[in-house]
Design a protein around this motif. Structure first.
Motif, PDB file in Angstrom:
ATOM      1  N   ILE A  13      13.615  -0.175   4.058  1.00 35.33           N
ATOM      2  CA  ILE A  13      12.870   1.037   3.693  1.00 35.33           C
ATOM      3  C   ILE A  13      13.562   1.755   2.535  1.00 35.33           C
ATOM      4  CG2 ILE A  13      12.117   3.312   4.513  1.00 35.33           C
ATOM      5  CD1 ILE A  13      11.833   2.024   7.307  1.00 35.33           C
ATOM      6  N   ARG A  14      14.898   1.803   2.556  1.00 33.47           N
ATOM      7  CA  ARG A  14      15.625   2.464   1.453  1.00 33.47           C
ATOM      8  C   ARG A  14      15.329   1.776   0.128  1.00 33.47           C
ATOM      9  NH1 ARG A  14      19.798   1.068  -1.317  1.00 33.47           N
ATOM     10  NH2 ARG A  14      20.462  -0.568   0.128  1.00 33.47           N
ATOM     11  N   ARG A  15      15.352   0.464   0.145  1.00 36.63           N
ATOM     12  CA  ARG A  15      15.105  -0.265  -1.104  1.00 36.63           C
ATOM     13  C   ARG A  15      13.664  -0.082  -1.575  1.00 36.63           C
ATOM     14  NH1 ARG A  15      18.659  -3.734   1.649  1.00 36.63           N
ATOM     15  NH2 ARG A  15      16.952  -4.910   2.580  1.00 36.63           N
ATOM     16  N   GLY A  49      20.076  12.418  17.052  1.00 36.88           N
ATOM     17  CA  GLY A  49      20.160  13.183  15.820  1.00 36.88           C
ATOM     18  C   GLY A  49      20.413  12.305  14.611  1.00 36.88           C
ATOM     19  N   LEU A  50      21.215  11.252  14.773  1.00 28.91           N
ATOM     20  CA  LEU A  50      21.500  10.342  13.660  1.00 28.91           C
ATOM     21  C   LEU A  50      20.231   9.614  13.223  1.00 28.91           C
ATOM     22  CD1 LEU A  50      23.378   8.815  11.734  1.00 28.91           C
ATOM     23  CD2 LEU A  50      23.889   7.229  13.612  1.00 28.91           C
ATOM     24  N   LEU A  51      19.489   9.068  14.183  1.00 20.90           N
ATOM     25  CA  LEU A  51      18.245   8.380  13.839  1.00 20.90           C
ATOM     26  C   LEU A  51      17.279   9.321  13.108  1.00 20.90           C
ATOM     27  CD1 LEU A  51      17.596   6.303  17.076  1.00 20.90           C
ATOM     28  CD2 LEU A  51      17.856   5.368  14.775  1.00 20.90           C
ATOM     29  N   GLU A  52      17.207  10.551  13.583  1.00 16.97           N
ATOM     30  CA  GLU A  52      16.311  11.530  12.955  1.00 16.97           C
ATOM     31  C   GLU A  52      16.763  11.867  11.539  1.00 16.97           C
ATOM     32  OE1 GLU A  52      16.437  14.683  15.803  1.00 16.97           O
ATOM     33  OE2 GLU A  52      15.664  13.386  17.394  1.00 16.97           O
ATOM     34  N   ASP A  53      18.081  11.996  11.342  1.00 17.56           N
ATOM     35  CA  ASP A  53      18.610  12.301  10.001  1.00 17.56           C
ATOM     36  C   ASP A  53      18.334  11.161   9.023  1.00 17.56           C
ATOM     37  OD1 ASP A  53      19.573  14.766  10.800  1.00 17.56           O
ATOM     38  OD2 ASP A  53      21.593  14.034  11.227  1.00 17.56           O
ATOM     39  N   LEU A  54      18.496   9.928   9.497  1.00 19.73           N
ATOM     40  CA  LEU A  54      18.259   8.772   8.632  1.00 19.73           C
ATOM     41  C   LEU A  54      16.784   8.686   8.238  1.00 19.73           C
ATOM     42  CD1 LEU A  54      20.411   6.152  10.570  1.00 19.73           C
ATOM     43  CD2 LEU A  54      21.018   7.281   8.423  1.00 19.73           C
ATOM     44  N   ALA A  55      15.904   8.878   9.226  1.00 26.48           N
ATOM     45  CA  ALA A  55      14.472   8.837   8.936  1.00 26.48           C
ATOM     46  C   ALA A  55      14.082   9.956   7.973  1.00 26.48           C
ATOM     47  CB  ALA A  55      13.672   8.948  10.235  1.00 26.48           C
ATOM     48  N   GLY A  56      14.665  11.131   8.168  1.00 16.78           N
ATOM     49  CA  GLY A  56      14.373  12.248   7.275  1.00 16.78           C
ATOM     50  C   GLY A  56      14.809  11.969   5.852  1.00 16.78           C
ATOM     51  N   ALA A  57      15.961  11.331   5.705  1.00 16.98           N
ATOM     52  CA  ALA A  57      16.457  11.014   4.366  1.00 16.98           C
ATOM     53  C   ALA A  57      15.530  10.042   3.639  1.00 16.98           C
ATOM     54  CB  ALA A  57      17.868  10.434   4.459  1.00 16.98           C
ATOM     55  N   VAL A  62      10.873   8.057  12.671  1.00 18.27           N
ATOM     56  CA  VAL A  62      11.918   7.411  13.475  1.00 18.27           C
ATOM     57  C   VAL A  62      11.404   6.079  14.008  1.00 18.27           C
ATOM     58  CG1 VAL A  62      13.306   7.598  15.572  1.00 18.27           C
ATOM     59  CG2 VAL A  62      13.028   9.590  14.080  1.00 18.27           C
ATOM     60  N   ALA A  63      10.134   6.036  14.380  1.00 15.57           N
ATOM     61  CA  ALA A  63       9.550   4.801  14.906  1.00 15.57           C
ATOM     62  C   ALA A  63       9.576   3.676  13.883  1.00 15.57           C
ATOM     63  CB  ALA A  63       8.121   5.053  15.375  1.00 15.57           C
ATOM     64  N   ASP A  64       9.573   4.010  12.584  1.00 20.07           N
ATOM     65  CA  ASP A  64       9.672   2.974  11.555  1.00 20.07           C
ATOM     66  C   ASP A  64      11.026   2.270  11.609  1.00 20.07           C
ATOM     67  OD1 ASP A  64       7.130   3.545  10.548  1.00 20.07           O
ATOM     68  OD2 ASP A  64       7.902   5.057   9.178  1.00 20.07           O
ATOM     69  N   MET A 214      10.887  13.401  16.348  1.00 19.68           N
ATOM     70  CA  MET A 214      10.291  12.904  15.113  1.00 19.68           C
ATOM     71  C   MET A 214      11.102  13.316  13.885  1.00 19.68           C
ATOM     72  SD  MET A 214       6.281  13.696  15.937  1.00 19.68           S
ATOM     73  CE  MET A 214       5.597  12.736  14.576  1.00 19.68           C
ATOM     74  N   GLY A 215      12.092  14.179  14.068  1.00 18.91           N
ATOM     75  CA  GLY A 215      12.887  14.663  12.947  1.00 18.91           C
ATOM     76  C   GLY A 215      12.341  15.921  12.317  1.00 18.91           C
TER      77      GLY A 215
END
Length: 404
Positions: A13-15, A49-57, A62-64, A214-215
């Motif tokens: 997803i980042r790429r 919280g980590l999963l939510e932060d990563l998805a937000g970035a 989060v489900a992705d 969901m973040g």
């Protein structure tokens, strides 16, 4: 779904977003090295919280990252997941102003009893039973809420709020957060039309938990703040403790949001407020929210895990005799033992035996609650990676959670 797969999704997803690791890590509030280790499967995703932060970035859900909702691994999961599409249809097909005119409805009293029964099943993590025919129940309650006389409408709105709370719990647990948000908004709308701040507070608390997962922390905090204002003068010594219970649950939800933002001071402020209310209400369970000293203690552990102080808080709790006795629902007992497992995993291998024991107990108490939680897979995988020898208890957990 294990940490390697989540890491691969994170990188993909980042790429696709055209983002460098530097940029993504900065947006998530972590170091470039830590992000790189997460992508490469060298670190696990053990905090919500980590999963939510990563998805937000990354600007994704989060489900992705986690791949939810998961395919059913057993009949109970299949039955629970099958209940969600009819719930979705019911909530999208009717509003509190407009309903289909071809729905045959049962008496509102009968529907209210069914909503209460479904809520009891949900509290015990029996989501297949809770969701059975819940779509029909929601549709019929909407009809009464729109077309009935004044008393019928009020009874229907109250039962509709409870039925929506059941839908929130099932959808959130099974990984369909979008549906859980729709159900939460309908519950809040029904409570608002009743002008019942306590009922609205419980609905808002559930909405906040889903939004947080969901973040969407800003919206989650706004929801809890507005609902708290409505019950700020609740008297915990009154004969009706529901407003105080709702206020306490909202403080706990606010504390959780603060912990995910690494704001320990704000988290402690809300936790203290909830504790003071619980000391005066005693153990209560309006709408099966289990508010009281025991649940405040359980939430304090969840906050500690988010803040990285899980092992110390777990030690304090497990020293108490019958520390989970005040929790009446299977869902809450399982959540406490799951958080004990998560806390002991933070001890870097020194308490893995206890982590396995508590995770095993959580899964036996409420398997649907545990087997659809992405963090459970992370905990089992971490315990397995650190194991020095085969243990049947751990092998059993791997088989039950389908961790390879």
């Amino acid at each position: 779904m294990d940490h390697v797969e989540i890491g691969e999704r994170l990188g993909k997803i980042r790429r696709r977003r055209g983002m460098s690791i530097d940029t993504a890590a900065g947006l998530a509030g972590i170091s470039k090295a830590y992000w790189s280790m997460l992508e490469n499967g060298k670190r696990r995703f053990e905090r919500r919280g980590l999963l939510e932060d990563l998805a937000g970035a990354l600007g994704c859900a989060v489900a992705d990252l986690t791949g939810q909702p998961y395919l059913p691994g057993d009949q109970a999961s299949a039955e629970a997941l099958a209940s969600l599409p009819p719930i979705s249809v019911a909530l999208f097909d009717a509003t509190l102003d407009d309903v289909p005119n071809d729905i045959r409805v049962r008496p509102v009293g009968e529907l209210a009893r069914l909503a209460s029964r479904a809520n009891a099943a949900s509290a015990d993590s029996r989501y297949g039973l809770a969701g059975h025919a819940l779509g029909d129940l929601l549709s019929e309650l909407h009809v009464h809420a729109v077309t009935g006389d004044t008393n019928t409408r009020r009874a229907a709105l109250r039962a509709l709020t409870e039925a929506c709370i059941v839908a929130i719990g099932a959808a959130r647990t099974l990984g369909n957060n979008d549906l859980a948000v729709v159900a939460a908004r309908r519950a809040q709308e029904a409570a608002q039309r009743l002008e019942d701040p306590a009922l609205g507070g419980f609905a808002a608390m559930s909405a906040s938990v889903v939004l947080g997962r969901m973040g969407a922390r800003y919206r989650a905090q706004r929801v809890t703040s507005l609902a708290l204002d409505a019950v700020s003068d609740a008297d915990p010594s009154a004969s009706d403790t529901a407003p105080a219970e709702a206020a306490g649950m909202l403080h706990l939800a606010s504390a959780q949001l603060a912990a995910k933002d690494h704001d320990a001071a704000t988290a402690e402020t809300h936790l203290t407020a909830a504790s003071e209310l619980a000391a005066r209400t005693g153990e209560r369970s309006t709408l099966h929210y289990d508010f009281g000293p025991s649940n405040v203690q359980a939430w304090s552990l969840s906050l500690a895990v988010e803040l990285g102080t899980g092992p110390e808080r777990a030690e304090q709790i497990t020293r108490m005799e019958n520390f989970d006795a005040g929790l009446t629902s299977a869902e809450r007992k399982a959540a406490l033992h799951f958080d004990l497992a998560r806390a002991y995993v933070q001890a870097e291998g020194a308490r893995d035996g206890e982590a396995i024991r508590h995770l095993d107990l959580a899964d036996r108490v409420a398997p649907l609650r545990i087997r659809h939680d992405p963090l459970a897979f992370e905990v089992v995988a971490e315990l397995d990676a650190r194991a020095r020898r085969r243990a049947w208890e751990l092998d059993s957990l791997k088989a039950r959670l389908r961790v390879s």
